[in-house]
Design an enzyme around this catalytic site. Structure first.
Site, PDB file in Angstrom:
ATOM      1  N   LYS A 173       0.851  -1.194   0.000  1.00  0.00           N
ATOM      2  CA  LYS A 173       0.000   0.000   0.000  1.00  0.00           C
ATOM      3  C   LYS A 173       0.881   1.236   0.000  1.00  0.00           C
ATOM      4  CE  LYS A 173      -1.505   2.861   2.928  1.00  0.00           C
ATOM      5  NZ  LYS A 173      -1.499   4.051   2.063  1.00  0.00           N
ATOM      6  N   GLU A 247      10.062   1.980  10.143  1.00  0.00           N
ATOM      7  CA  GLU A 247      11.088   2.978   9.795  1.00  0.00           C
ATOM      8  C   GLU A 247      10.414   4.328   9.938  1.00  0.00           C
ATOM      9  OE1 GLU A 247      14.180   2.530   9.180  1.00  0.00           O
ATOM     10  OE2 GLU A 247      14.213   0.364   8.923  1.00  0.00           O
ATOM     11  N   CYS A 281      13.961  11.344   5.496  1.00  0.00           N
ATOM     12  CA  CYS A 281      13.888  10.987   6.920  1.00  0.00           C
ATOM     13  C   CYS A 281      15.219  11.246   7.620  1.00  0.00           C
ATOM     14  CB  CYS A 281      13.465   9.542   7.074  1.00  0.00           C
ATOM     15  SG  CYS A 281      14.462   8.432   6.068  1.00  0.00           S
ATOM     16  N   GLU A 382      10.722  16.979  14.042  1.00  0.00           N
ATOM     17  CA  GLU A 382      11.033  16.788  12.622  1.00  0.00           C
ATOM     18  C   GLU A 382      10.276  17.835  11.798  1.00  0.00           C
ATOM     19  OE1 GLU A 382       9.356  13.281  10.687  1.00  0.00           O
ATOM     20  OE2 GLU A 382      11.296  12.899   9.776  1.00  0.00           O
TER      21      GLU A 382
END
Ligand code: NAD
Length: 488
Positions: A173, A247, A281, A382
């Site tokens: 997905k 992750e 990331c 982040e």
């Protein structure tokens, strides 16, 4: 106009409720595709097909069959690399050069895992002479793979290659913002003669991902994305104690000592933070510079930032594209403002670039916030956009303490000419990857993943294959005799 479908049980099909979603170009907000938008019901069909395939003939494939399959996929990626790179740039906004690099890395990932799979062999253990004791690696079963929008096909490849290579079946997905390359990849897989249900594509949103995480017929879920979704996947996975790989995000320090090669460090500070408009990331958005060179370093960055060429990823001179969505655009601008309100000094950027060409699309100037301190929210959370926050440190200990003082632990970099200091720092930094005098390189042979809230498990390297296997001890007694433990 591109139209995508679901691929379930070896058949292209529309979602049961005929749902579609307009896919928008981040460069100008035009609709570039209508993608199939699945629901939980479609996901259930795909999971059932993957289950049947796993319990059926797919279990009989040999490592040679599967290594050949991965090599064949790599060849098809190479064949369609230009098409795939164009689709990736169209959908994500990244420059064509970046997308071409991704496609090369994707083919390399399939080839790497093909080699690893081909070299797999169980171990024969020392045991009594009438016993054959073997340690075997077997596939886990049905794997639900959930991927993000920043590196759509690369992240998919890191999961699909080891999952299929180890003998699992797959339901993938992709993010419903960026399904186009995963859809094209599925067309490539459909060219191969795989049994129906081995590979299934279900494009849709969070509810489809949640179905994969919750279903007791899924044996493993591997997710790349944000902490919020990661947490809910972890909770959902407890239903059948399925294996999970997560992750997640990062807040990655790029630490520059005064004795570093400053020309290289300045240059790489840009690459660390503005590659793919900071939507990486492992982006080195948290710049930490030693006090004695801090002002000069900020001055050099301030000269470089206005020269970064922002533009459509298809234009050859473009160095940085837009961010991927309106939501990201708004979030990043909000974080910059919050940083300024906390006391950071805006050196450059923090807004949409001027000019008509940037009026539509999700454009942002490369941004530098100086005089940030470790306590500020902007140094902890982040950002996932083209923003550098710059902090000052006075000693190695201070740099280390501040760098480690984050819930995340994905990647860090250290710039110094002092090898002893480089070694000390790389050992003491609590991050899954620590680069010294470099930023961003990764390759299939080395593990990727994070400490702490940056995730669970690793991708790539041998461990990236092992995560998709169960370990079995097979014990065969060739000469059974009554034991008499409980008498005759
Ligand atoms: P996201 O968490 O919003 O979505 C990721 C995927 O999960 C998408 O396919 C989404 O549809 C799906 N999803 C969302 N909610 C879900 C739920 N409750 N259950 C199941 N699936 C769900 O992340 P994103 O915004 O697409 O990606 C950005 C994030 O990904 C950033 O935090 C970034 O750091 C992280 N990321 C990490 C790595 C890594 O290797 N560690 C790599 C790339 C991106």
């Amino acid at each position: 106009m591109i139209q995508t479908q679901l691929y379930i049980d070896g058949q292209w099909q529309s979602p049961i409720d005929q749902g579609t979603r307009a896919i928008v170009s981040p460069a100008d907000e035009t609709v570039i595709a209508q993608a199939a938008e699945a629901t939980r019901a479609d996901a259930r069909l795909a999971i059932a097909a993957a289950r049947r395939a796993f319990d059926g003939p797919w279990r009989q494939t040999t490592i040679r069959d599967r290594a050949r399959l991965l090599n064949k996929i790599a060849e098809l990626i190479d064949r369609d690399a230009e098409k795939l790179a164009h689709l990736e740039s169209l959908n994500t906004g990244k420059t064509l050069t970046e997308s071409r690099t991704d496609m090369g890395d994707i083919a390399a990932t399939f080839r790497y895992f093909a080699g690893l799979v081909a070299s797999e062999s169980g171990a024969v253990n020392e045991a009594p002479h009438h016993v054959i004791s073997r340690t075997l690696r077997e596939p886990v079963g049905v794997c639900g793979l959930i991927t993000p929008w920043n590196y759509p096909l690369l992240q998919a490849a890191w999961k699909i290659a080891p999952a299929l290579g180890a003998g699992n079946t797959v339901v993938i997905k992709p993010s419903n913002l960026t399904p186009l390359t995963t859809h094209h990849f599925t067309q490539l897989v459909a060219e191969l003669d795989l049994p129906p249900g081995v590979f299934n594509l279900v494009t849709g949103g969070a509810e489809v991902g949640a179905e994969l995480a919750e279903s007791v017929d899924v044996d493993l879920v591997s997710f790349t994305g944000g902490a919020f979704a990661g947490e809910s996947i972890m909770k959902a996975a407890t239903g059948n104690f399925k294996r999970i790989g997560l992750e997640l995000g990062g807040k990655n320090p790029n630490i520059v000592f005064a004795d570093a090669d400053l020309d290289a460090a300045v240059d790489y500070a840009l690459n660390a933070a503005f590659f793919h408009a900071g939507q990486v990331c492992s982006a080195g958005s948290r710049l930490m510079v030693e006090d004695s060179i801090y002002d000069a370093f900020i001055g050099r960055l301030a000269e470089r930032l206005p020269r970064i060429v922002i533009g459509n990823g298809f234009h050859g001179e473009t160095q940085m594209g837009p961010v991927q969505s309106a939501q990201q655009h708004e979030k990043i601008l909000g974080m910059v403002q919050a940083g300024i309100a906390e006391g950071a000094r805006l050196v450059h950027g923090g807004k949409r670039p001027p000019g008509d060409v940037y009026k539509r699309g999700y454009w942002l100037e490369p941004t530098l916030l100086a005089d940030v301190t470790a306590e500020m929210k902007i140094a902890k959370e982040e950002i996932f956009g083209p923003v550098i926050t710059a902090e000052r440190f006075r000693s190695e200990e201070e740099a280390l303490r501040a760098a480690n003082d984050t819930p995340y632990g994905l990647a860090a970099a250290v710039w110094t000419r002092d090898l002893d200091k480089a070694n000390r720092m790389s050992r003491a930094l609590r991050f899954g990857t620590v680069w010294v005098n470099d930023y961003h390189p990764y390759f299939p042979e080395a593990p990727w993943g994070g400490y702490k809230a940056s995730g669970i498990g690793r991708e790539l390297a041998r461990i990236g294959l092992d995560e998709y296997t169960e370990l079995k001890h097979s014990y065969i007694n060739l000469a059974p005799k009554a034991m008499g433990w409980f008498g005759a």
